[in-house]
Structures are given as structure tokens and as C-alpha cells.
Design a protein around this motif. Structure first.
Motif, PDB file in Angstrom:
ATOM      1  N   LEU A  67       0.819  -1.205   0.000  1.00 25.71           N
ATOM      2  CA  LEU A  67       0.000   0.000   0.000  1.00 25.71           C
ATOM      3  C   LEU A  67       0.857   1.261   0.000  1.00 25.71           C
ATOM      4  CD1 LEU A  67      -2.631  -1.061   2.702  1.00 25.71           C
ATOM      5  CD2 LEU A  67      -2.839  -1.254   0.210  1.00 25.71           C
ATOM      6  N   GLY A  68       0.310   2.315  -0.594  1.00 27.99           N
ATOM      7  CA  GLY A  68       1.013   3.583  -0.616  1.00 27.99           C
ATOM      8  C   GLY A  68       1.192   4.164   0.776  1.00 27.99           C
ATOM      9  N   GLY A  69       0.180   4.004   1.626  1.00 24.28           N
ATOM     10  CA  GLY A  69       0.264   4.519   2.984  1.00 24.28           C
ATOM     11  C   GLY A  69       1.394   3.884   3.773  1.00 24.28           C
ATOM     12  N   ALA A  70       1.589   2.578   3.584  1.00 32.33           N
ATOM     13  CA  ALA A  70       2.675   1.880   4.285  1.00 32.33           C
ATOM     14  C   ALA A  70       4.031   2.383   3.813  1.00 32.33           C
ATOM     15  CB  ALA A  70       2.555   0.379   4.057  1.00 32.33           C
ATOM     16  N   LEU A  71       4.149   2.621   2.499  1.00 31.04           N
ATOM     17  CA  LEU A  71       5.414   3.156   1.985  1.00 31.04           C
ATOM     18  C   LEU A  71       5.693   4.545   2.557  1.00 31.04           C
ATOM     19  CD1 LEU A  71       6.979   2.992  -1.479  1.00 31.04           C
ATOM     20  CD2 LEU A  71       6.531   5.244  -0.524  1.00 31.04           C
ATOM     21  N   LEU A  72       4.662   5.387   2.620  1.00 29.04           N
ATOM     22  CA  LEU A  72       4.844   6.733   3.152  1.00 29.04           C
ATOM     23  C   LEU A  72       5.291   6.698   4.609  1.00 29.04           C
ATOM     24  CD1 LEU A  72       1.796   8.623   1.582  1.00 29.04           C
ATOM     25  CD2 LEU A  72       4.214   8.996   1.078  1.00 29.04           C
ATOM     26  N   ALA A  73       4.728   5.764   5.379  1.00 31.34           N
ATOM     27  CA  ALA A  73       5.113   5.639   6.784  1.00 31.34           C
ATOM     28  C   ALA A  73       6.572   5.202   6.906  1.00 31.34           C
ATOM     29  CB  ALA A  73       4.195   4.642   7.484  1.00 31.34           C
ATOM     30  N   ASP A  74       6.972   4.248   6.070  1.00 31.30           N
ATOM     31  CA  ASP A  74       8.355   3.769   6.075  1.00 31.30           C
ATOM     32  C   ASP A  74       9.291   4.897   5.677  1.00 31.30           C
ATOM     33  OD1 ASP A  74      10.747   2.411   5.875  1.00 31.30           O
ATOM     34  OD2 ASP A  74       9.979   0.796   4.633  1.00 31.30           O
ATOM     35  N   PHE A  75       8.906   5.642   4.657  1.00 34.37           N
ATOM     36  CA  PHE A  75       9.752   6.740   4.173  1.00 34.37           C
ATOM     37  C   PHE A  75       9.904   7.816   5.242  1.00 34.37           C
ATOM     38  CE2 PHE A  75      10.238  10.798   1.787  1.00 34.37           C
ATOM     39  CZ  PHE A  75      11.486  10.539   1.230  1.00 34.37           C
ATOM     40  N   ALA A  76       8.808   8.132   5.940  1.00 33.11           N
ATOM     41  CA  ALA A  76       8.858   9.146   6.991  1.00 33.11           C
ATOM     42  C   ALA A  76       9.754   8.700   8.140  1.00 33.11           C
ATOM     43  CB  ALA A  76       7.445   9.441   7.500  1.00 33.11           C
ATOM     44  N   ALA A  77       9.756   7.389   8.413  1.00 27.76           N
ATOM     45  CA  ALA A  77      10.515   6.868   9.549  1.00 27.76           C
ATOM     46  C   ALA A  77      11.990   6.677   9.246  1.00 27.76           C
ATOM     47  CB  ALA A  77       9.912   5.532  10.009  1.00 27.76           C
ATOM     48  N   ALA A  78      12.301   6.177   8.043  1.00 26.06           N
ATOM     49  CA  ALA A  78      13.686   5.795   7.758  1.00 26.06           C
ATOM     50  C   ALA A  78      14.256   6.390   6.483  1.00 26.06           C
ATOM     51  CB  ALA A  78      13.800   4.270   7.712  1.00 26.06           C
ATOM     52  N   GLY A  79      13.437   7.073   5.687  1.00 27.21           N
ATOM     53  CA  GLY A  79      13.939   7.667   4.458  1.00 27.21           C
ATOM     54  C   GLY A  79      14.234   6.629   3.389  1.00 27.21           C
ATOM     55  N   ALA A  80      14.743   7.077   2.250  1.00 28.51           N
ATOM     56  CA  ALA A  80      15.086   6.190   1.143  1.00 28.51           C
ATOM     57  C   ALA A  80      15.901   6.971   0.122  1.00 28.51           C
ATOM     58  CB  ALA A  80      13.831   5.615   0.480  1.00 28.51           C
ATOM     59  N   ASP A  81      16.593   6.250  -0.731  1.00 28.58           N
ATOM     60  CA  ASP A  81      17.367   6.877  -1.801  1.00 28.58           C
ATOM     61  C   ASP A  81      16.561   6.972  -3.087  1.00 28.58           C
ATOM     62  OD1 ASP A  81      20.148   7.185  -0.588  1.00 28.58           O
ATOM     63  OD2 ASP A  81      19.716   5.080  -0.185  1.00 28.58           O
ATOM     64  N   LEU A  82      15.492   6.155  -3.209  1.00 34.86           N
ATOM     65  CA  LEU A  82      14.656   6.165  -4.420  1.00 34.86           C
ATOM     66  C   LEU A  82      13.353   5.442  -4.114  1.00 34.86           C
ATOM     67  CD1 LEU A  82      15.669   5.732  -8.079  1.00 34.86           C
ATOM     68  CD2 LEU A  82      14.009   4.095  -7.179  1.00 34.86           C
ATOM     69  N   LEU A  83      12.272   5.907  -4.730  1.00 30.66           N
ATOM     70  CA  LEU A  83      10.957   5.273  -4.581  1.00 30.66           C
ATOM     71  C   LEU A  83      10.483   4.741  -5.927  1.00 30.66           C
ATOM     72  CD1 LEU A  83       9.103   8.002  -2.465  1.00 30.66           C
ATOM     73  CD2 LEU A  83      10.583   6.151  -1.645  1.00 30.66           C
ATOM     74  N   ILE A  84       9.899   3.544  -5.910  1.00 33.10           N
ATOM     75  CA  ILE A  84       9.272   2.974  -7.102  1.00 33.10           C
ATOM     76  C   ILE A  84       7.800   2.785  -6.765  1.00 33.10           C
ATOM     77  CG2 ILE A  84       9.204   1.057  -8.728  1.00 33.10           C
ATOM     78  CD1 ILE A  84      12.137   0.533  -8.109  1.00 33.10           C
ATOM     79  N   LEU A  85       6.927   3.464  -7.496  1.00 28.79           N
ATOM     80  CA  LEU A  85       5.507   3.493  -7.160  1.00 28.79           C
ATOM     81  C   LEU A  85       4.647   2.958  -8.293  1.00 28.79           C
ATOM     82  CD1 LEU A  85       5.379   7.150  -5.748  1.00 28.79           C
ATOM     83  CD2 LEU A  85       5.772   5.034  -4.456  1.00 28.79           C
ATOM     84  N   ASP A  86       3.820   1.962  -7.983  1.00 28.10           N
ATOM     85  CA  ASP A  86       2.796   1.531  -8.928  1.00 28.10           C
ATOM     86  C   ASP A  86       1.718   2.618  -8.941  1.00 28.10           C
ATOM     87  OD1 ASP A  86       1.185   0.045 -10.615  1.00 28.10           O
ATOM     88  OD2 ASP A  86       0.246  -1.048  -8.976  1.00 28.10           O
ATOM     89  N   VAL A  87       1.248   3.003 -10.098  1.00 27.55           N
ATOM     90  CA  VAL A  87       0.226   4.045 -10.167  1.00 27.55           C
ATOM     91  C   VAL A  87      -1.091   3.556  -9.582  1.00 27.55           C
ATOM     92  CG1 VAL A  87      -1.184   5.441 -11.731  1.00 27.55           C
ATOM     93  CG2 VAL A  87       1.273   5.244 -12.118  1.00 27.55           C
ATOM     94  N   GLY A  88      -1.472   2.286  -9.861  1.00 30.84           N
ATOM     95  CA  GLY A  88      -2.760   1.773  -9.432  1.00 30.84           C
ATOM     96  C   GLY A  88      -2.724   1.004  -8.126  1.00 30.84           C
ATOM     97  N   LEU A  89      -2.382   1.656  -7.028  1.00 29.62           N
ATOM     98  CA  LEU A  89      -2.349   1.001  -5.727  1.00 29.62           C
ATOM     99  C   LEU A  89      -3.754   0.921  -5.134  1.00 29.62           C
ATOM    100  CD1 LEU A  89       0.806   2.825  -4.327  1.00 29.62           C
ATOM    101  CD2 LEU A  89       0.663   0.418  -5.002  1.00 29.62           C
ATOM    102  N   PRO A  90      -4.013  -0.057  -4.248  1.00 28.84           N
ATOM    103  CA  PRO A  90      -5.365  -0.247  -3.701  1.00 28.84           C
ATOM    104  C   PRO A  90      -5.866   0.908  -2.847  1.00 28.84           C
ATOM    105  CG  PRO A  90      -4.047  -2.236  -3.413  1.00 28.84           C
ATOM    106  CD  PRO A  90      -3.104  -1.146  -3.842  1.00 28.84           C
ATOM    107  N   ASP A  91      -4.983   1.540  -2.066  1.00 30.85           N
ATOM    108  CA  ASP A  91      -5.450   2.560  -1.122  1.00 30.85           C
ATOM    109  C   ASP A  91      -5.402   3.978  -1.674  1.00 30.85           C
ATOM    110  OD1 ASP A  91      -2.665   2.457  -1.119  1.00 30.85           O
ATOM    111  OD2 ASP A  91      -2.500   3.142   0.951  1.00 30.85           O
TER     112      ASP A  91
END
Length: 228
Positions: free
Chosen positions: A34-58
Motif C-alpha cells: 500500500l502507498g500509505g505503508a510506503l509513506l510511513a516507512d519513508f517518513a521513519a527511515a527515508g530512502a534513496d529512491l521510490l518505485i511506485l505503482d500508479v494503481g495502488l489499492p489505497d
């Protein structure tokens, strides 16, 4: 330290393929459904790059990208089954660094990720020649001075900056820069490249990073020396 990549993809088979392909390249890939889970992970630990599916469930990958862009210029790559030009334009306009249409080659995706990460997170896309691309503001600058570019000049230079040293055909550049590439002529690319060169030289005398490859197309050189 390995580059940290966050992936939001709800199709298990695609996610497994991406994680495996990028893992072989030495990247630390964390997968979320889910996009929300990725956002939470990114806020907590950051990242060097994000890969996002356009059609996520949430929420759509576009919405996730917009949320990220409020606070970060981390590189973003979209994965989607959509191939329409308007979707690619929307993706780039909200701050995407690349756009990969399914089905895609895992090797190609890994190559694109590697090219994007070469230029760093929110840092100069081609540090050796003093060019900085601020995708959030749709602005490219030379040594801190923003270039006055038309829409198509900006899109052309952004495409070249995204993958330094890659040779793009005129058709590939038209596909990335023009809203309706089939309605344009390839010579239009030549005219815009000529204009770009003039503006780059005006901004920094001697700066000439765009290379002509006869019979093939154009590339951007990291060194920015004289054209062959």
C-alpha cells in the motif's frame, strides 16, 4: 552502505521480480503493498529512491508522489500498465524522474534506477557540468542561475539529464517531450537542441554538454566539453 529503495506494488509477481532484480544489483529494497505503508516507512527511515505503482489499492501512485514532494526531492519512478501520453505527462509534472510501462524488462528497470541514482538524491543531475534539475519546480539551473526555457526545451533537457551518456533517438526525445509526438516532425527536435545549446553557452561560456551522434540522435555528456 547500500542504497535503500522503497517499492509500492500490489501485484506479488511484479514485486518479487523487481525486488530480485534490484537486489542482484546490491540495492536494499523494501516492498509495500500500500502507498500509505510506503509513506510511513519513508517518513521513519527515508530512502534513496521510490518505485511506485500508479494503481495502488489505497491511493494512486500519483497521490503518494505528491505527498512525498511536499517535503522531499527523492527520485521517484512510476510503474504502470497505462501507456497513454497524458499519464506520462502527469507523472513528470508532479515530480517523477522516470515512468516505466508494464510489461517491462527487470534489467531495463535496474538500468534506469542505476542511472537515476548516479546523480544523487536531489543533487546536481550532472555535477561535472554544473547543471541542476529541480523537478519539483520544473527548473534547470547552471551554477545556481535558472535557465529561461520553453516548455519543450525544458522537457528535452530534463530527459537528457535523467540519463547522462545515453544516446536518445529523435523519436525517443519527441515521445518524452511533446504532448502529441506523432503530430510533430523530428527536425523540430534539432531546432530545439540548437536553441538549448545557445542558452547553455550564454549561461556559461564554453558549456556545451549536448552531443550529436550522427544518424543516431543526442546524448548529454558528464564532461560538457566541445561537441565532436
Amino acid at each position: 552502505m547500500n542504497k535503500r529503495i522503497l517499492l509500492a506494488e500490489d501485484e506479488a509477481a511484479i514485486a518479487d521480480t523487481v525486488v530480485y532484480a534490484l537486489g542482484r544489483e546490491g540495492y536494499d529494497v523494501r516492498h509495500h503493498l500500500l502507498g500509505g505503508a510506503l509513506l510511513a516507512d519513508f517518513a521513519a527511515a527515508g530512502a534513496d529512491l521510490l518505485i511506485l505503482d500508479v494503481g495502488l489499492p489505497d491511493q494512486s501512485g500519483f497521490e503518494v508522489c505528491k505527498a512525498v514532494r511536499r517535503t522531499s526531492t527523492v527520485p521517484v519512478v512510476f510503474l504502470t500498465a497505462r501507456g497513454e501520453e497524458i499519464d506520462r505527462v502527469v507523472g513528470f509534472e508532479i515530480g517523477a524522474d522516470d515512468y516505466v510501462v508494464k510489461p517491462f524488462s527487470p534489467r531495463e528497470l535496474a538500468g534506469r534506477v542505476k542511472a537515476i541514482l548516479r546523480r544523487g538524491t536531489g543533487q546536481p543531475a550532472a555535477a561535472g557540468i554544473g547543471l541542476v534539475h529541480d523537478a519539483l519546480r520544473a527548473r534547470i539551473s547552471v551554477d545556481g542561475v535558472a535557465l529561461e526555457l520553453t516548455r519543450y526545451e525544458y522537457r528535452l533537457l530534463a530527459a537528457l539529464l535523467a540519463e547522462p551518456e545515453r544516446v536518445f533517438s529523435r523519436a525517443q526525445l519527441m515521445d518524452r517531450a511533446w504532448d502529441e509526438p506523432e503530430a510533430s516532425f523530428e527536425r523540430t527536435v534539432d531546432a530545439h537542441i540548437k536553441s538549448l545549446r545557445q542558452k547553455l553557452r550564454a549561461a556559461a561560456p564554453g558549456l556545451d554538454p549536448i552531443r550529436t551522434h550522427r544518424g543516431l540522435g543526442y546524448s548529454l555528456s558528464w564532461h560538457g566539453g566541445p561537441r565532436p
